[in-house]
Design an enzyme around this catalytic site. Structure first.
Site, PDB file in Angstrom:
ATOM      1  N   GLU A  40      -1.365 -21.443 -87.821  1.00 54.59           N
ATOM      2  CA  GLU A  40      -2.674 -21.579 -87.176  1.00 54.59           C
ATOM      3  C   GLU A  40      -3.593 -22.485 -88.004  1.00 54.59           C
ATOM      4  O   GLU A  40      -3.592 -22.427 -89.235  1.00 54.59           O
ATOM      5  CB  GLU A  40      -3.294 -20.185 -87.028  1.00 54.59           C
ATOM      6  CG  GLU A  40      -4.673 -20.161 -86.387  1.00 54.59           C
ATOM      7  CD  GLU A  40      -5.241 -18.746 -86.280  1.00 54.59           C
ATOM      8  OE1 GLU A  40      -6.300 -18.588 -85.653  1.00 54.59           O
ATOM      9  OE2 GLU A  40      -4.618 -17.802 -86.831  1.00 54.59           O
ATOM     10  N   LYS A 108      -7.393 -21.309 -78.374  1.00 52.92           N
ATOM     11  CA  LYS A 108      -7.275 -19.865 -78.548  1.00 52.92           C
ATOM     12  C   LYS A 108      -8.233 -19.126 -77.617  1.00 52.92           C
ATOM     13  O   LYS A 108      -9.447 -19.357 -77.634  1.00 52.92           O
ATOM     14  CB  LYS A 108      -7.563 -19.518 -80.008  1.00 52.92           C
ATOM     15  CG  LYS A 108      -7.272 -18.087 -80.415  1.00 52.92           C
ATOM     16  CD  LYS A 108      -7.489 -17.927 -81.921  1.00 52.92           C
ATOM     17  CE  LYS A 108      -7.096 -16.559 -82.440  1.00 52.92           C
ATOM     18  NZ  LYS A 108      -7.322 -16.460 -83.912  1.00 52.92           N
ATOM     19  N   CYS A 140      -2.168 -16.440 -82.896  1.00 56.16           N
ATOM     20  CA  CYS A 140      -2.499 -15.239 -83.661  1.00 56.16           C
ATOM     21  C   CYS A 140      -2.937 -14.061 -82.785  1.00 56.16           C
ATOM     22  O   CYS A 140      -2.119 -13.462 -82.108  1.00 56.16           O
ATOM     23  CB  CYS A 140      -3.555 -15.605 -84.713  1.00 56.16           C
ATOM     24  SG  CYS A 140      -3.695 -14.424 -86.078  1.00 56.16           S
TER      25      CYS A 140
END
Length: 270
Positions: A40, A108, A140
């Protein structure tokens, strides 16, 4: 498909040094590598709200352009995270780059506590076609919500790439969820996590590849590591021989189709 997991340590707000590591890894990838997956926000690390404006770049910024040149030179595809600036807003974004250009840019959608106030949440869950396979990406915290991977699977995703910045004590959480996301959607799931420490956090490593039946094919420890593995897509059909969770489900996602590029699709949320 031969995939290289690049579980590396990063430096927050040190784009130049992070980029150098990424370029070196692309250039030294083993022969036969098709895809390299990084953690990430690989290129910028985790900036704070005070730092984000100084480090974020657009998709056509110099840092991604440098990665794109390396991708073309090595003839590989790369999934790499960065801090994106778009129309004055900032996103935690992962891109899938191939020699022909950006195949997918995923922002995200589920912000972890340290993301809030730094990044805006994305609103689309897209997939693309690469080498005849449907590919989707998450970042994530996204994998802690089953609807995210299901949204990608409902668009035909066969390969889920997860760029990760997961820290102690939550490593075991993502290990379990990666197996669940792969099994419940009957797809390959590849997660690459950050290693080392930064910003007062100790990153958990534990990058892994999970087969469509939920079995762990490859798993790394906590330290920096590189590992190559091959994905046998014949396992997709085998996993769906007796049942197909996505095809047989009776509850549908409350999401709307959104415009997507050639060879891809997307679901819009929020």
């Amino acid at each position: 498909m031969q995939v290289l997991l690049a579980q590396i340590a990063l430096s927050d707000n040190q784009t130049e040094s992070n980029l150098a590591r990424v370029l070196a890894q692309i250039a030294s990838a083993p022969a036969g590598t098709d895809l390299i997956v990084f953690p990430e926000t690989t290129l910028m690390g985790f900036p704070t709200a005070d730092e984000i404006a100084a480090v974020a770049e657009p998709l056509n910024g110099p840092t991604l352009q440098a990665v794109q040149q390396a991708v073309r030179a090595a003839n590989v595809a790369v999934a790499v995270g960065f801090a994106e600036e778009l129309d004055g807003r900032f996103y935690n974004t992962t891109v899938l780059l191939a020699p022909e250009g950006v195949l997918l840019a995923y922002r995200k959608t589920h912000l972890w506590a340290s993301d809030v106030g730094v990044f805006e949440p994305g609103s689309e869950l897209p997939v693309t076609t690469w080498r005849g396979r449907k590919v989707g990406m998450l970042i994530c915290f996204d994998i802690e919500f089953p609807e995210t991977a299901r949204a990608l699977a409902s668009q035909g995703a066969e390969l889920l790439l997860v760029t990760n910045g997961n820290m102690d004590p939550y490593g075991p959480v993502h290990r379990t969820l990666m197996q669940a996301r792969a099994m419940e959607n009957q797809l390959f799931a590849v997660m690459v996590n950050r290693s080392g420490s930064g910003g007062g956090l100790d990153f958990a490593g534990g990058s892994m590849v999970v087969k469509p039946g939920g079995e762990v094919q490859l798993e790394l420890g906590r330290d920096e590591a590189l590992a190559t593995t091959r994905l046998d897509f014949a396992l997709l059909d085998a996993s769906r021989r007796d049942y197909d969770y996505v095809a047989q489900r009776r509850l549908r996602l409350a999401a709307e189709p959104a415009q997507a590029g050639e060879g891809g699709s997307s679901l819009h949320i929020g």
